[in-house]
Design an enzyme around this catalytic site. Structure first.
Site, PDB file in Angstrom:
ATOM      1  N   ARG A  95     -11.378  -3.239 -14.810  1.00  0.00           N
ATOM      2  CA  ARG A  95     -12.130  -4.273 -15.540  1.00  0.00           C
ATOM      3  C   ARG A  95     -13.634  -4.147 -15.329  1.00  0.00           C
ATOM      4  O   ARG A  95     -14.417  -4.377 -16.230  1.00  0.00           O
ATOM      5  CB  ARG A  95     -11.649  -5.629 -15.052  1.00  0.00           C
TER       6      ARG A  95
ATOM      7  N   ASP B 287      -9.664  -5.868 -19.859  1.00  0.00           N
ATOM      8  CA  ASP B 287      -9.618  -7.189 -19.254  1.00  0.00           C
ATOM      9  C   ASP B 287      -8.260  -7.786 -19.624  1.00  0.00           C
ATOM     10  O   ASP B 287      -7.945  -7.918 -20.807  1.00  0.00           O
ATOM     11  CB  ASP B 287     -10.759  -8.035 -19.842  1.00  0.00           C
ATOM     12  N   LEU B 288      -7.504  -8.131 -18.610  1.00  0.00           N
ATOM     13  CA  LEU B 288      -6.123  -8.597 -18.862  1.00  0.00           C
ATOM     14  C   LEU B 288      -6.049  -9.765 -19.836  1.00  0.00           C
ATOM     15  O   LEU B 288      -5.110  -9.894 -20.605  1.00  0.00           O
ATOM     16  CB  LEU B 288      -5.518  -9.067 -17.537  1.00  0.00           C
TER      17      LEU B 288
ATOM     18  N   LYS C 125       5.173  -2.642  -3.913  1.00  0.00           N
ATOM     19  CA  LYS C 125       5.526  -3.797  -3.106  1.00  0.00           C
ATOM     20  C   LYS C 125       4.248  -4.571  -2.768  1.00  0.00           C
ATOM     21  O   LYS C 125       3.184  -3.951  -2.802  1.00  0.00           O
ATOM     22  CB  LYS C 125       6.288  -3.373  -1.852  1.00  0.00           C
TER      23      LYS C 125
ATOM     24  N   HIS D 168       7.350   3.323  -0.094  1.00  0.00           N
ATOM     25  CA  HIS D 168       6.829   4.656   0.207  1.00  0.00           C
ATOM     26  C   HIS D 168       7.543   5.318   1.385  1.00  0.00           C
ATOM     27  O   HIS D 168       7.516   6.523   1.535  1.00  0.00           O
ATOM     28  CB  HIS D 168       5.299   4.653   0.368  1.00  0.00           C
TER      29      HIS D 168
ATOM     30  N   LYS E  50       8.948   9.719   2.471  1.00  0.00           N
ATOM     31  CA  LYS E  50       8.515  10.499   3.648  1.00  0.00           C
ATOM     32  C   LYS E  50       9.501  11.642   3.877  1.00  0.00           C
ATOM     33  O   LYS E  50      10.709  11.449   3.852  1.00  0.00           O
ATOM     34  CB  LYS E  50       8.422   9.600   4.885  1.00  0.00           C
TER      35      LYS E  50
ATOM     36  N   HIS F 226      10.916  -1.522   4.138  1.00  0.00           N
ATOM     37  CA  HIS F 226      10.973  -0.235   4.846  1.00  0.00           C
ATOM     38  C   HIS F 226      12.103  -0.160   5.877  1.00  0.00           C
ATOM     39  O   HIS F 226      12.871   0.801   5.896  1.00  0.00           O
ATOM     40  CB  HIS F 226       9.650   0.040   5.573  1.00  0.00           C
TER      41      HIS F 226
ATOM     42  N   LYS G  60       2.312  -4.796  14.516  1.00  0.00           N
ATOM     43  CA  LYS G  60       0.930  -4.314  14.431  1.00  0.00           C
ATOM     44  C   LYS G  60       0.310  -4.411  15.817  1.00  0.00           C
ATOM     45  O   LYS G  60       0.728  -5.208  16.642  1.00  0.00           O
ATOM     46  CB  LYS G  60       0.133  -5.161  13.448  1.00  0.00           C
TER      47      LYS G  60
HETATM   48  C1  BG6 Z   1       2.846  -0.959   4.089  1.00  0.00           C
HETATM   49  C2  BG6 Z   1       2.521  -2.266   4.749  1.00  0.00           C
HETATM   50  O1  BG6 Z   1       3.924  -1.104   3.205  1.00  0.00           O
HETATM   51  O2  BG6 Z   1       3.182   0.015   5.072  1.00  0.00           O
HETATM   52  C3  BG6 Z   1       1.401  -2.096   5.760  1.00  0.00           C
HETATM   53  O3  BG6 Z   1       2.147  -3.212   3.768  1.00  0.00           O
HETATM   54  C4  BG6 Z   1       1.722  -1.002   6.731  1.00  0.00           C
HETATM   55  O4  BG6 Z   1       1.162  -3.311   6.455  1.00  0.00           O
HETATM   56  C5  BG6 Z   1       2.128   0.280   6.000  1.00  0.00           C
HETATM   57  O5  BG6 Z   1       0.562  -0.753   7.515  1.00  0.00           O
HETATM   58  C6  BG6 Z   1       2.633   1.324   6.972  1.00  0.00           C
HETATM   59  O6  BG6 Z   1       2.841   2.529   6.293  1.00  0.00           O
HETATM   60  P1  BG6 Z   1       2.672   3.931   7.054  1.00  0.00           P
HETATM   61  O7  BG6 Z   1       3.105   4.943   6.047  1.00  0.00           O
HETATM   62  O8  BG6 Z   1       1.239   4.041   7.441  1.00  0.00           O
HETATM   63  O9  BG6 Z   1       3.566   3.860   8.257  1.00  0.00           O
END
Ligand code: BG6
Length: 487
Positions: A48, A91-92, A145, A175, A179, A237, A337
């Site tokens: 945008r 612009d949406l 996500k 994701h 991996k 995950h 974390k």
């Molecule tokens: C994401 C989370 O999906 O995955 C993040 O929202 C997290 O909070 C991340 O840090 C971790 O991914 P990776 O590939 O770095 O282990």
């Protein structure tokens, strides 16, 4: 992974963090490698606040280039990559802009991919606007996500998107499924006859799956504070990893065979009784501490985080699977974390020998164990006992190692690169199907509800440690401990 499928890859959120760090670098790597992307394939970035293509390319040069190829950028590949990029200012709120987008896209060849690297609140409005100009037909849509906040909100998004796109057109990204070592887990389990007979309750005592991060919430305090570790990491995950570890051998690797088997695991997760939550779930929040010699602040003082926040930055769970293969085997899941190390791994603890003719040292811990390290340093390590040299029969734990970067020196691929190529090539196996997502939400929701209702704050842990002591106590009740506690 050669392709001759031409494509038009439309990237919503073209100047967002994800586009900058992951999506555009992954597309560049695929481009640079040669032969992975059809020459005629185009990327249409949508944003945008950028005036035109020239301005967008300037942004790409300034912001994306630093994130590609750690070993330096191949300048001629970079220049030809930029030629793939088109730009549409959109612009949406302005329907006319979608007409311009349609005109731009219709002039380009190949299958169409719409990647929504935006907040989830924009998924439905974007899909509706695409449909209003006919761009949903024969297209693929990629959703990042978090897809919703709970079962209800995720169903609302899935229902609305499902009115516009058929399930086979929808690619829900997790994701972790992209991996390399996760793929390798499938190869290990289903490509070798060695492990599968042992991969069951008779031989497995317990399984641990850990995703530990050193990083805090970075610039995402606001998002994270409304999300927490259970929604951010466990619902997706960790449960996806669990389903791959525990699934039955699929009939083939086609997308529905794999996803059907994963779904069976998710549906077989033993529901958590709210009265038992204190015994099987630990939630924590980091306080200030030291990570690799550097002092880091408490979660509650991070920008964007509410004062007195009760959001969890750590979760440990004991999970059971109610089926013949796994009945009674505890699966311990953990993520957090600001922990002591950045590591993601799966630990399969096999049972000790039923009778030791070799003396008590044959019953020691640290043997009969398979550790699949997803990151960093991808390795598969099998711990066994061996006789120590010299007199007598003294056993010691030794390991057989497969370090992927030493064995396969080339060809490693980042998760996003693999997943984007899968979208372009129409392979759905590594994307989450709606029913899997629903099953995962159904299982985590009682935990979320109970935590909310009980109003108990998360247990504190110092940054740079392995989380609250209660996470260790939970395993101790089962006569075991987290892997790092043994060393
Ligand atoms: C994401 C989370 O999906 O995955 C993040 O929202 C997290 O909070 C991340 O840090 C971790 O991914 P990776 O590939 O770095 O282990």
């Amino acid at each position: 992974m050669q392709t001759d499928s031409s494509f038009t890859f439309v990237l919503f959120g073209g100047t967002g963090d994800l586009s900058m760090r992951k999506i555009l670098p992954a597309l560049f790597e695929a481009h640079r490698a040669g032969g992975m992307l059809a020459d005629s394939g185009k990327i249409v970035a949508v944003a945008r606040h950028v005036g035109d293509r020239g301005e967008y390319l300037e942004w790409v040069n300034g912001h994306v280039k630093p994130h590609v190829s750690k070993n330096g950028v191949d300048e001629s590949a970079w220049a030809s990559f930029l030629e793939r990029i088109e730009f549409v200012k959109l612009d949406l709120g302005n329907p006319e802009d979608f007409v311009l987008l349609r005109d731009a896209v219709q002039a380009l060849p190949g299958i169409r991919v719409f990647y929504l690297a935006t907040g989830p609140s924009l998924f439905v409005p974007i899909c509706r606007a695409l449909a209003s100009v006919g761009l949903n037909e024969n297209a693929r849509i990629v959703l990042e996500k978090p897809l919703g906040y709970d079962l209800k909100s995720s169903n609302a998004i899935n229902d609305a998107v499902g009115e516009i796109f058929a399930e086979e057109q929808i690619y829900r990204i997790d994701h972790y499924l992209g991996k390399e070592p996760v793929q390798n887990l499938l190869a290990l389990r289903f490509g070798n006859a060695l492990f599968e007979p042992l991969w069951r309750r008779e031989w497995v005592e317990s399984i641990q799956i850990t995703i530990a991060e050193e990083l805090g919430v970075e610039a995402r305090g606001d998002f994270y504070d409304n999300t927490g570790a259970l929604r951010d990491m466990v619902q997706n995950h960790l449960l996806q990893l669990l389903s791959i570890v525990a699934m039955e051998p699929p009939h083939s690797m086609d997308s529905d065979s794999v996803r059907d088997e994963k779904l069976r695991v998710l549906r077989a997760l033993k529901p958590i009784d709210p009265l038992d939550i204190g015994k099987v779930a630990v939630r924590g929040q980091y306080h200030s501490g030291v990570i690799r010699g550097t002092s880091v602040p408490a979660y509650a003082t991070e920008p964007g985080v509410k004062q007195n926040s009760t959001t969890e930055t750590f979760v440990a769970l004991k999970v059971e699977i109610e089926n013949w293969r796994w009945a009674g085997v505890p699966f311990f899941l953990r993520t957090g974390k600001r922990l002591a190390d950045r590591v993601a791994e799966i630990v399969v603890n096999f049972r000790a020998v039923p009778h030791s003719a070799l003396g008590a040292s044959a019953l020691r811990a640290g043997a009969n164990r398979l550790v699949i390290r997803l990151q960093p340093n991808e390795t598969i390590r099998l711990y066994c006992l061996a006789k120590q040299p010299g007199e007598g029969m003294n056993l010691a734990s030794v390991h057989l190692d497969l370090a992927f970067d030493q064995f396969f020196r080339e060809g490693q691929m980042e998760a996003y690169q693999r997943l984007l190529l899968d979208v372009i090539n129409g392979r759905l196996a590594l994307f989450v199907r709606r029913d899997e997502q629903e099953a995962a939400w159904k299982w985590v929701e009682p935990i979320l509800n109970e935590w909310k209702a009980s109003n108990r704050p998360p247990k504190p842990y110092a940054a740079g440690t392995w989380g609250p002591a209660a996470a260790s106590a939970m395993l101790a009740q089962h006569g075991t401990c987290w892997l790092e506690e043994e060393n």
